[in-house]
Design a protein around this motif. Structure first.
Motif, short mmCIF file in Angstrom:
data_model
loop_
_atom_site.label_atom_id
_atom_site.label_comp_id
_atom_site.label_asym_id
_atom_site.label_seq_id
_atom_site.Cartn_x
_atom_site.Cartn_y
_atom_site.Cartn_z
N UNK A 1 0.80 -1.23 0.00
CA UNK A 1 0.00 0.00 0.00
C UNK A 1 0.83 1.28 0.00
N UNK A 2 1.90 1.39 0.79
CA UNK A 2 2.62 2.68 0.83
C UNK A 2 3.45 2.97 -0.42
N UNK A 3 3.61 2.00 -1.33
CA UNK A 3 4.45 2.21 -2.51
C UNK A 3 3.66 1.88 -3.77
N UNK A 4 3.57 2.83 -4.68
CA UNK A 4 2.97 2.55 -5.97
C UNK A 4 3.73 1.40 -6.63
N UNK A 5 3.07 0.53 -7.36
CA UNK A 5 3.78 -0.62 -7.95
C UNK A 5 4.90 -0.21 -8.90
N UNK B 1 -1.94 -1.30 10.57
CA UNK B 1 -0.80 -0.55 10.03
C UNK B 1 -1.24 0.33 8.87
N UNK B 2 -1.88 -0.27 7.88
CA UNK B 2 -2.16 0.44 6.62
C UNK B 2 -3.23 1.50 6.80
N UNK B 3 -4.27 1.20 7.54
CA UNK B 3 -5.37 2.15 7.70
C UNK B 3 -5.16 3.06 8.90
N UNK C 1 -7.02 3.30 2.64
CA UNK C 1 -8.22 2.47 2.72
C UNK C 1 -7.83 1.00 2.59
N UNK C 2 -8.16 0.21 3.58
CA UNK C 2 -7.83 -1.22 3.58
C UNK C 2 -9.08 -2.06 3.28
N UNK C 3 -10.04 -1.45 2.64
CA UNK C 3 -11.34 -2.10 2.48
C UNK C 3 -11.41 -3.20 1.44
N UNK C 4 -10.52 -3.17 0.43
CA UNK C 4 -10.59 -4.18 -0.65
C UNK C 4 -9.19 -4.76 -0.89
N UNK C 5 -8.68 -5.49 0.07
CA UNK C 5 -7.29 -5.96 -0.04
C UNK C 5 -7.04 -6.90 -1.22
N UNK C 6 -7.97 -7.80 -1.51
CA UNK C 6 -7.75 -8.73 -2.61
C UNK C 6 -7.72 -8.00 -3.95
#
Length: 303
Positions: free
Chosen positions: A68-72, A102-104, A110-115
């Motif tokens: 999450x903290x790094x764009x791919x 950690x992420x949220x 937003x950690x709502x749609x991890x998959x």
């Protein structure tokens, strides 16, 4: 089964020097790999680029860098630069979602749609790690870009995957999975069947199963279990690891730590081997004589 170790957190003004010494010792001991987590200390990819560039041969991997903290694109650029510093075929990029707390709560994402996040993240990351441009527009990630880092070959990816859907994704798209706090019965009955079936159905090679667990060869079993319970207690509170402990029938992290004399720990590692683990990675967590005894034991396994 390959044998590796995780590196302990290093701090102070000479942290990178100490890390380099740690990597050199692993290589001198004849072990297969060194893995480094990325939490709140040294940045794992940067640190491995520095330390690993001074120590030849041994594989280096991250277990794992949160996505999450790094764009791919940024992740791919840094990973390819690290791979360039290390030399061809030495870096394995382990990535994972981290945790909601950690992420949220800490980073504010937003950690709502991890998959969905991971699926779309891989759609950008993987082509870039293969030396190809990325062209993707999803709901959580977008990119139209190529990289010019002068690598030869690709950077393999293992995905921290524990649940059925994430294991399916790892089997279909990544090179394997990196596990933590996951015992042999769970590896045998849940992890390996799910990821292997997904890889086979996708026409991909058999996946790596990198299993990281705390290890200590010792005569002080009760004292070491108490230490493991204290050092690793936070993992018993995180939902993804708690689910793996429940599958294994473990009360807490100390129940998953490999603690005992050489024969006891060897039997537990052989059980992981039989369960389908391709890479066993020891999380050494005790100082002093037990640390020395544990490393000698790991060297004997590799020999």
């Amino acid at each position: 089964m390959r044998i590796g170790v995780t590196l302990s957190e290093r701090s102070g003004p000479n942290a990178l020097g100490k890390l380099t010494d740690d990597v050199r010792r692993v290589a001198d001991d004849g072990l297969d790999s060194v893995w480094m987590s990325n939490i709140f200390g040294l940045d794992a990819l940067t640190a491995l680029a520095v330390a690993g560039s001074q120590v030849p041969d041994v594989e280096l991997g991250t277990a794992v860098v949160p996505t999450y903290p790094r764009h791919p694109v940024t992740m791919a650029q840094q990973a390819r630069t690290t791979a360039l510093a290390l030399g061809q075929n030495r870096l394995t990029l382990g990535i994972g979602l981290s945790h909601k707390v950690v992420i949220e709560d800490m980073f504010g994402y937003d950690y709502g749609r991890p998959l969905r996040h991971m699926d779309e993240y891989l759609s950008v990351l993987l082509p870039l790690l293969d030396g190809k441009p990325a062209s993707f527009a999803g709901e959580t990630v977008k990119a139209q870009v190529g990289l010019t880092v002068p690598n030869e070959g690709r950077v393999p990816v293992v995905l921290a995957a524990l649940g059925p859907k994430m294991l399916k994704l790892a089997g279909e798209r990544a090179d394997g999975t990196a596990l933590w706090m996951t015992g042999p019965a769970t590896v045998r009955d849940h992890i390996v069947p799910a990821i292997t079936t997904a890889a086979k159905d996708a026409g991909r090679p058999a996946p790596r199963v990198v299993c990281v667990l705390p290890v200590c060869v010792t005569s002080d079993i009760e004292g070491t279990r108490a230490r493991a319970a204290e050092v690793f207690k936070v993992y018993g509170t995180l939902p993804s690891y708690r689910a793996m402990m429940d599958r294994e029938g473990a009360v807490g992290p100390a129940d998953l730590a490999l603690i005992g004399d050489e024969d006891t720990v060897r039997a537990k590692i052989e059980e992981l081997d039989a369960a389908g683990v391709t890479d066993f990675v020891a999380g050494e967590f005790t100082p002093g004589e037990d640390a020395v005894r544990t490393r000698v034991f790991l060297k004997s396994l590799r020999a």
